[in-house]
Design a protein around this motif. Structure first.
Motif, short mmCIF file in Angstrom:
data_model
loop_
_atom_site.label_atom_id
_atom_site.label_comp_id
_atom_site.label_asym_id
_atom_site.label_seq_id
_atom_site.Cartn_x
_atom_site.Cartn_y
_atom_site.Cartn_z
N PRO A 183 -38.16 -32.66 13.05
CA PRO A 183 -37.36 -32.86 14.32
C PRO A 183 -35.80 -33.52 13.59
O PRO A 183 -36.04 -34.45 12.65
CB PRO A 183 -37.53 -33.54 15.41
CG PRO A 183 -38.85 -34.17 14.77
CD PRO A 183 -39.42 -33.39 13.62
N ALA A 184 -34.77 -33.19 14.25
CA ALA A 184 -33.39 -33.70 13.87
C ALA A 184 -33.65 -35.44 14.08
O ALA A 184 -34.37 -35.69 15.25
CB ALA A 184 -32.22 -33.09 14.59
N LYS A 185 -33.04 -36.21 13.42
CA LYS A 185 -32.95 -37.69 13.68
C LYS A 185 -31.66 -38.12 14.27
O LYS A 185 -31.17 -39.28 13.98
CB LYS A 185 -33.23 -38.20 12.30
CG LYS A 185 -34.61 -37.68 11.35
CD LYS A 185 -34.89 -38.29 10.25
CE LYS A 185 -36.16 -37.83 9.77
NZ LYS A 185 -36.30 -38.43 8.36
N GLY A 186 -30.84 -37.33 14.80
CA GLY A 186 -29.71 -37.76 15.30
C GLY A 186 -28.51 -37.64 14.33
O GLY A 186 -28.69 -37.16 13.44
N GLY A 187 -27.29 -38.01 14.85
CA GLY A 187 -25.97 -37.97 14.11
C GLY A 187 -26.02 -38.84 12.76
O GLY A 187 -27.06 -39.67 12.76
N LEU A 188 -24.99 -38.65 12.27
CA LEU A 188 -24.82 -39.62 11.02
C LEU A 188 -24.39 -41.22 11.68
O LEU A 188 -23.60 -41.11 12.56
CB LEU A 188 -23.61 -39.14 10.26
CG LEU A 188 -23.90 -38.06 9.35
CD1 LEU A 188 -22.52 -37.39 8.61
CD2 LEU A 188 -24.87 -38.02 8.33
N ALA A 189 -24.63 -42.07 10.91
CA ALA A 189 -24.11 -43.30 11.26
C ALA A 189 -22.54 -43.44 10.93
O ALA A 189 -22.00 -42.62 10.06
CB ALA A 189 -24.58 -44.59 10.42
N PRO A 190 -21.76 -44.29 11.94
CA PRO A 190 -20.35 -44.22 11.63
C PRO A 190 -19.90 -44.36 10.40
O PRO A 190 -18.78 -43.66 9.87
CB PRO A 190 -19.78 -45.28 12.69
CG PRO A 190 -21.03 -45.45 13.69
CD PRO A 190 -22.29 -45.08 12.97
N TRP A 191 -20.47 -45.28 9.51
CA TRP A 191 -20.07 -45.62 8.26
C TRP A 191 -20.15 -44.33 7.29
O TRP A 191 -19.47 -43.98 6.27
CB TRP A 191 -20.61 -46.80 7.55
CG TRP A 191 -22.15 -46.44 7.19
CD1 TRP A 191 -23.21 -46.79 8.22
CD2 TRP A 191 -22.91 -45.82 6.20
NE1 TRP A 191 -24.45 -46.51 7.46
CE2 TRP A 191 -24.13 -45.85 6.44
CE3 TRP A 191 -22.20 -45.38 5.09
CZ2 TRP A 191 -25.14 -45.47 5.34
CZ3 TRP A 191 -23.10 -44.84 4.09
CH2 TRP A 191 -24.45 -44.80 4.27
N ALA A 192 -21.43 -43.54 7.43
CA ALA A 192 -21.73 -42.43 6.72
C ALA A 192 -20.69 -41.31 7.03
O ALA A 192 -20.39 -40.53 6.19
CB ALA A 192 -23.05 -42.07 6.72
N GLN A 193 -20.24 -41.09 8.39
CA GLN A 193 -19.42 -40.07 8.72
C GLN A 193 -18.05 -40.27 8.21
O GLN A 193 -17.50 -39.33 7.47
CB GLN A 193 -19.50 -40.18 10.28
CG GLN A 193 -18.33 -39.24 10.83
CD GLN A 193 -18.48 -38.85 12.42
OE1 GLN A 193 -19.49 -39.02 12.93
NE2 GLN A 193 -17.08 -38.93 12.96
N ARG A 194 -17.72 -41.55 8.26
CA ARG A 194 -16.28 -41.87 7.64
C ARG A 194 -16.39 -41.54 6.16
O ARG A 194 -15.49 -40.89 5.62
CB ARG A 194 -15.92 -43.33 7.98
CG ARG A 194 -14.67 -43.47 7.52
CD ARG A 194 -14.41 -45.32 7.77
NE ARG A 194 -15.17 -46.16 7.22
CZ ARG A 194 -16.29 -46.85 7.82
NH1 ARG A 194 -16.55 -46.43 8.95
NH2 ARG A 194 -16.99 -47.36 7.18
#
Length: 301
Positions: A183-194
C-alpha cells in the motif's frame, strides 16, 4: 553474461536469427526496451535471454502453442492478448499464422529490486499464476499504448519515463500474479517535495532519472513515484513536462533565442519535438505563441 552470443531480447532482435522481423525499436539504454516485431507463421522459438518480456498481440494470431516458462500452452489469441516470457528461459513458440507483437523487455538486473519492493518481497515468477500464461489487462494495455504514443511524440523514452512506466506495469503484474503490491505510504515529506522540485528545475535540460529523484527524497524509485503523485497531483514525468513547457513559454516571451536552442534548454532533442509537446499542452506551436505574447493587440485583431 550473454546467452548464445546475445545479451538481451533487444540485441537478439537486432542481430540474431529474428533480426529481419524487427519493425521498430525504441530504447532508453538498458532500462526498458520497446520493440514491435512482425513474424511469419512457424517456429519462433528463441534461446534463454536475461529479460522479462511482456508481449501484446496487435493482430490476433489465431492458434499459438509453446512454453514461455510457465508450462505448455495451446491457445487461440485475440487482438490485445498479453503474455509474459520468463527471464533466462529458452522459449518455445509456434504460430499458426503471421502475427505482430508489441513487446517490452525488462532487463532482470534492472528490475528485480522493483518487483521485490512492489510486493514486499512476495513476488516470484516461479509461483506467480500469471507467469508464462496468456492473459488480459486493460490497465497494462493502456500503459503500453500511452508509452508508445509518448515515444512517437518525443523519440526514445527518457530514463524518467522508462522507469516510471515500468514500475506501473510491473506493479500491475504483481497484483495479477497474486502478490498485491504494498500500500502507498502517503505523500512526500515537505523537505523531500521541495528538494525534488528544485532538482527538476535545476536539471531541466538533462535526462533526469526517476532513480536520481528518488535518491534525493531518500526513497526507493517504486515508492517515490507513487508518493510524488500523491503530493503534487501528477506523476514525476508529467510534472517535469509541465515545468519544461512553462520554461519554454518564459524563454519565448522574454528572449530572442532560436526555438531550436529553447528546445535544448528545456530538455528536448529538437525543435520538432518541442513543437509536438508545445502544441499538445498549449494548443499552438512555439512560433505562434511567441508572436501572440509579444504582439497581443495584433493577435487579437
Amino acid at each position: 553474461m550473454t546467452v548464445h552470443g546475445h545479451s538481451s531480447f533487444a540485441e537478439w532482435h537486432r542481430n540474431g536469427q529474428h533480426a529481419s522481423y524487427l519493425r521498430t525499436m525504441k530504447s532508453p539504454g538498458a532500462i526498458l526496451d520497446i520493440l514491435e516485431i512482425e513474424r511469419p507463421a512457424g517456429d519462433m522459438s528463441r534461446p534463454a535471454l536475461s529479460d522479462i518480456v511482456l508481449m501484446e498481440d496487435m493482430l490476433g494470431c489465431s492458434r499459438v502453442r509453446g512454453d514461455l516458462g510457465g508450462g505448455r500452452f495451446d491457445v487461440t489469441t485475440r487482438r490485445g492478448t498479453l503474455a509474459i516470457a520468463a527471464p533466462n528461459f529458452a522459449t518455445t513458440v509456434i504460430n499458426e499464422k503471421r502475427h505482430r507483437l508489441r513487446t517490452l523487455a525488462f532487463p532482470l538486473a534492472q528490475w528485480q529490486h522493483v518487483l521485490d519492493e512492489a510486493a514486499d518481497g512476495r513476488f516470484s515468477f516461479d509461483t506467480s499464476c500469471i507467469y508464462g500464461q496468456v492473459f488480459d489487462s486493460w490497465k497494462i494495455r493502456s500503459a503500453v499504448r500511452n508509452l508508445w504514443a509518448l515515444c512517437e511524440e518525443e523519440g526514445a523514452p527518457s530514463r524518467l519515463l522508462a522507469r516510471a512506466a515500468g514500475c506501473e506495469i510491473l506493479a500491475e503484474l504483481c497484483r495479477l500474479g497474486g502478490a498485491p503490491f504494498a500500500p502507498a505510504k502517503g505523500g512526500l515529506a515537505p523537505w523531500a517535495q521541495r528538494r525534488c522540485v528544485e532538482l527538476m528545475h535545476a536539471r531541466l535540460a538533462e535526462d533526469l532519472s526517476l532513480d536520481e529523484l528518488a535518491a534525493e527524497a531518500q526513497l526507493s524509485p517504486f515508492h517515490f513515484a507513487r508518493m510524488f503523485k500523491q503530493s503534487l497531483g501528477a506523476p514525476p514525468r508529467v510534472y517535469l513536462t509541465r515545468l519544461r513547457v512553462e520554461k519554454a513559454c518564459e524563454l519565448l516571451e522574454q528572449t530572442d533565442l532560436p526555438i531550436t536552442q529553447i528546445a535544448f534548454e528545456v530538455g528536448y532533442s529538437s525543435n520538432q519535438v518541442l513543437a509536438r509537446v508545445f502544441l499538445k499542452h498549449m494548443r499552438m506551436n512555439p512560433s505562434d505563441y511567441r508572436r501572440a505574447v509579444r504582439e497581443p493587440t495584433r493577435s487579437i485583431a
